[in-house]
Design a protein around this motif. Structure first.
Motif, PDB file in Angstrom:
ATOM      1  N   ARG A   9      26.998   6.610  13.384  1.00  0.00           N
ATOM      2  CA  ARG A   9      27.724   5.362  13.653  1.00  0.00           C
ATOM      3  C   ARG A   9      28.946   5.624  14.536  1.00  0.00           C
ATOM      4  NH1 ARG A   9      28.984   3.079   8.012  1.00  0.00           N
ATOM      5  NH2 ARG A   9      30.425   1.831   9.265  1.00  0.00           N
ATOM      6  N   LEU A  10      29.630   6.746  14.281  1.00  0.00           N
ATOM      7  CA  LEU A  10      30.780   7.125  15.098  1.00  0.00           C
ATOM      8  C   LEU A  10      30.363   7.313  16.548  1.00  0.00           C
ATOM      9  CD1 LEU A  10      33.698   8.269  15.545  1.00  0.00           C
ATOM     10  CD2 LEU A  10      32.751  10.491  14.932  1.00  0.00           C
ATOM     11  N   ILE A  11      29.267   8.013  16.762  1.00  0.00           N
ATOM     12  CA  ILE A  11      28.769   8.254  18.119  1.00  0.00           C
ATOM     13  C   ILE A  11      28.536   6.925  18.846  1.00  0.00           C
ATOM     14  CG2 ILE A  11      26.806   9.162  19.440  1.00  0.00           C
ATOM     15  CD1 ILE A  11      26.629  11.393  17.253  1.00  0.00           C
ATOM     16  N   ASP A  12      28.099   5.922  18.097  1.00  0.00           N
ATOM     17  CA  ASP A  12      27.861   4.594  18.678  1.00  0.00           C
ATOM     18  C   ASP A  12      29.145   3.782  18.838  1.00  0.00           C
ATOM     19  OD1 ASP A  12      25.142   4.983  18.964  1.00  0.00           O
ATOM     20  OD2 ASP A  12      24.687   4.195  16.964  1.00  0.00           O
ATOM     21  N   ILE A  61      29.047  14.475  20.433  1.00  0.00           N
ATOM     22  CA  ILE A  61      28.903  15.113  19.126  1.00  0.00           C
ATOM     23  C   ILE A  61      27.418  15.261  18.811  1.00  0.00           C
ATOM     24  CG2 ILE A  61      29.287  14.860  16.639  1.00  0.00           C
ATOM     25  CD1 ILE A  61      31.870  13.329  17.310  1.00  0.00           C
ATOM     26  N   ASN A  62      27.049  16.439  18.344  1.00  0.00           N
ATOM     27  CA  ASN A  62      25.671  16.698  17.946  1.00  0.00           C
ATOM     28  C   ASN A  62      25.521  16.301  16.481  1.00  0.00           C
ATOM     29  OD1 ASN A  62      23.177  17.672  17.232  1.00  0.00           O
ATOM     30  ND2 ASN A  62      23.545  19.765  17.924  1.00  0.00           N
ATOM     31  N   PRO A  63      24.768  15.232  16.204  1.00  0.00           N
ATOM     32  CA  PRO A  63      24.660  14.766  14.815  1.00  0.00           C
ATOM     33  C   PRO A  63      23.880  15.734  13.926  1.00  0.00           C
ATOM     34  CG  PRO A  63      23.225  13.473  16.244  1.00  0.00           C
ATOM     35  CD  PRO A  63      24.029  14.379  17.130  1.00  0.00           C
ATOM     36  N   GLU A  64      23.170  16.663  14.550  1.00  0.00           N
ATOM     37  CA  GLU A  64      22.401  17.636  13.771  1.00  0.00           C
ATOM     38  C   GLU A  64      23.273  18.837  13.364  1.00  0.00           C
ATOM     39  OE1 GLU A  64      19.472  16.623  12.830  1.00  0.00           O
ATOM     40  OE2 GLU A  64      19.736  14.880  14.125  1.00  0.00           O
ATOM     41  N   ALA A  65      24.385  19.026  14.049  1.00  0.00           N
ATOM     42  CA  ALA A  65      25.287  20.142  13.738  1.00  0.00           C
ATOM     43  C   ALA A  65      26.272  19.711  12.652  1.00  0.00           C
ATOM     44  CB  ALA A  65      26.042  20.567  14.997  1.00  0.00           C
ATOM     45  N   PHE A  67      29.389  18.503  11.139  1.00  0.00           N
ATOM     46  CA  PHE A  67      30.579  17.782  11.584  1.00  0.00           C
ATOM     47  C   PHE A  67      31.835  18.482  11.066  1.00  0.00           C
ATOM     48  CE2 PHE A  67      33.735  14.325  11.214  1.00  0.00           C
ATOM     49  CZ  PHE A  67      33.785  13.952  12.546  1.00  0.00           C
ATOM     50  N   SER A  68      31.760  18.995   9.853  1.00  0.00           N
ATOM     51  CA  SER A  68      32.891  19.698   9.248  1.00  0.00           C
ATOM     52  C   SER A  68      33.290  20.912  10.097  1.00  0.00           C
ATOM     53  CB  SER A  68      32.525  20.140   7.832  1.00  0.00           C
ATOM     54  OG  SER A  68      33.567  20.881   7.274  1.00  0.00           O
ATOM     55  N   SER A  69      32.310  21.699  10.515  1.00  0.00           N
ATOM     56  CA  SER A  69      32.602  22.870  11.358  1.00  0.00           C
ATOM     57  C   SER A  69      33.222  22.445  12.678  1.00  0.00           C
ATOM     58  CB  SER A  69      31.329  23.667  11.621  1.00  0.00           C
ATOM     59  OG  SER A  69      30.829  24.185  10.430  1.00  0.00           O
ATOM     60  N   TYR A  70      32.685  21.366  13.240  1.00  0.00           N
ATOM     61  CA  TYR A  70      33.207  20.829  14.491  1.00  0.00           C
ATOM     62  C   TYR A  70      34.686  20.464  14.347  1.00  0.00           C
ATOM     63  CZ  TYR A  70      33.692  17.349  18.285  1.00  0.00           C
ATOM     64  OH  TYR A  70      34.117  16.628  19.365  1.00  0.00           O
ATOM     65  N   LEU A  71      35.012  19.751  13.263  1.00  0.00           N
ATOM     66  CA  LEU A  71      36.398  19.343  13.018  1.00  0.00           C
ATOM     67  C   LEU A  71      37.324  20.536  12.807  1.00  0.00           C
ATOM     68  CD1 LEU A  71      36.410  16.236  10.672  1.00  0.00           C
ATOM     69  CD2 LEU A  71      37.471  16.463  12.894  1.00  0.00           C
ATOM     70  N   TYR A  72      36.890  21.468  11.964  1.00  0.00           N
ATOM     71  CA  TYR A  72      37.732  22.629  11.690  1.00  0.00           C
ATOM     72  C   TYR A  72      37.973  23.453  12.955  1.00  0.00           C
ATOM     73  CZ  TYR A  72      38.251  22.045   6.682  1.00  0.00           C
ATOM     74  OH  TYR A  72      38.629  21.574   5.454  1.00  0.00           O
ATOM     75  N   THR A  73      36.990  23.507  13.842  1.00  0.00           N
ATOM     76  CA  THR A  73      37.172  24.230  15.106  1.00  0.00           C
ATOM     77  C   THR A  73      38.230  23.549  15.954  1.00  0.00           C
ATOM     78  OG1 THR A  73      34.880  24.995  15.074  1.00  0.00           O
ATOM     79  CG2 THR A  73      36.010  25.021  17.208  1.00  0.00           C
ATOM     80  N   ILE A  74      38.171  22.220  16.032  1.00  0.00           N
ATOM     81  CA  ILE A  74      39.183  21.479  16.802  1.00  0.00           C
ATOM     82  C   ILE A  74      40.564  21.718  16.200  1.00  0.00           C
ATOM     83  CG2 ILE A  74      40.013  19.181  17.439  1.00  0.00           C
ATOM     84  CD1 ILE A  74      37.078  18.277  17.506  1.00  0.00           C
ATOM     85  N   VAL A  75      40.679  21.597  14.888  1.00  0.00           N
ATOM     86  CA  VAL A  75      41.979  21.780  14.229  1.00  0.00           C
ATOM     87  C   VAL A  75      42.478  23.208  14.415  1.00  0.00           C
ATOM     88  CG1 VAL A  75      43.157  21.782  11.997  1.00  0.00           C
ATOM     89  CG2 VAL A  75      41.651  19.889  12.596  1.00  0.00           C
ATOM     90  N   ARG A  76      41.586  24.172  14.261  1.00  0.00           N
ATOM     91  CA  ARG A  76      41.984  25.575  14.456  1.00  0.00           C
ATOM     92  C   ARG A  76      42.551  25.778  15.857  1.00  0.00           C
ATOM     93  NH1 ARG A  76      37.344  29.103  15.436  1.00  0.00           N
ATOM     94  NH2 ARG A  76      37.886  28.452  17.520  1.00  0.00           N
ATOM     95  N   ASN A  77      41.876  25.238  16.872  1.00  0.00           N
ATOM     96  CA  ASN A  77      42.359  25.382  18.246  1.00  0.00           C
ATOM     97  C   ASN A  77      43.702  24.692  18.446  1.00  0.00           C
ATOM     98  OD1 ASN A  77      40.110  26.877  18.934  1.00  0.00           O
ATOM     99  ND2 ASN A  77      38.988  25.134  19.751  1.00  0.00           N
ATOM    100  N   ARG A  78      43.875  23.534  17.829  1.00  0.00           N
ATOM    101  CA  ARG A  78      45.158  22.832  17.910  1.00  0.00           C
ATOM    102  C   ARG A  78      46.265  23.646  17.229  1.00  0.00           C
ATOM    103  NH1 ARG A  78      43.248  20.299  21.477  1.00  0.00           N
ATOM    104  NH2 ARG A  78      42.841  18.074  21.563  1.00  0.00           N
TER     105      ARG A  78
END
Length: 192
Positions: A9-12, A61-65, A67-78
């Motif tokens: 839904r977010l992707i949309d 965003i890859n819905p098959e990957a 989402f938690s890992s994706y978020l933590y990666t963004i936060v880690r980089n920030r």
């Protein structure tokens, strides 16, 4: 509702799904960021920036990957960026403290007034709404949620206004060379 469905839904472009994911991850990611930056304000900025990125890049965003890992990666980089910037700021403060004669109050007062004038001109580059949101954030130190509620807009809209404001201000300040622009941004953030 499961997370994968929320991500789809977010992707949309579903803002409600965005808000649900935002709320679901807020405490976990704030705690994660606080372990490193030791400041609630910085942790909240990192979290909000991460979700700004999520919204802006939602179509990729890859819905098959995970989402938690994706978020933590963004936060880690920030977090890494924030720590790097904090180290640079401390170095700049040290250099400035040695470079400016603190006993000469007149020169410091003139310099401060000149810097305030440059910052005021930078703020004039913003649209009235951007200026309003930016001042609520920086001068009144309101959270993105508080600003959104006060203005009757979404948190995402507030995040976009602040993000665009910082880009416009940074672009304007680069006219005064990269070093001066950085110093001016620091002073702007300190609400001088």
């Amino acid at each position: 509702m499961d997370e994968r469905e929320l991500v789809l839904r977010l992707i949309d472009g579903d803002e409600e799904a965005f808000c649900e994911l935002y709320a679901a991850y807020k405490n976990r990611l704030l705690y994660f960021a606080l372990k490193f930056v030791k400041s609630r304000e910085f942790a909240e900025d990192i979290f909000q920036d991460a979700f700004t990125v999520v919204w802006q890049t939602r179509r990729f965003i890859n819905p098959e990957a995970s989402f938690s890992s994706y978020l933590y990666t963004i936060v880690r980089n920030r977090i890494l960026n924030q720590l790097r910037d904090m180290a640079n700021d401390q170095l700049k403060e040290q250099i400035l403290s040695q470079a400016i004669d603190s006993t000469n109050e007149t020169n410091n007062h003139i310099l401060l007034n000149d810097l305030k004038e440059i910052i005021a001109r930078a703020l004039e580059q913003l649209t009235p709404r951007q200026r309003e949101v930016f001042k609520m954030s920086r001068e009144l130190q309101m959270s993105h949620k508080e600003i959104a509620e006060a203005l009757g807009v979404s948190v995402h809209t507030v995040q976009e206004h602040i993000s665009l404001s910082l880009k416009v201000i940074r672009s304007y300040l680069t006219k005064y060379s990269s070093t001066s622009a950085d110093v001016l941004l620091i002073l702007l953030c300190l609400n001088l």
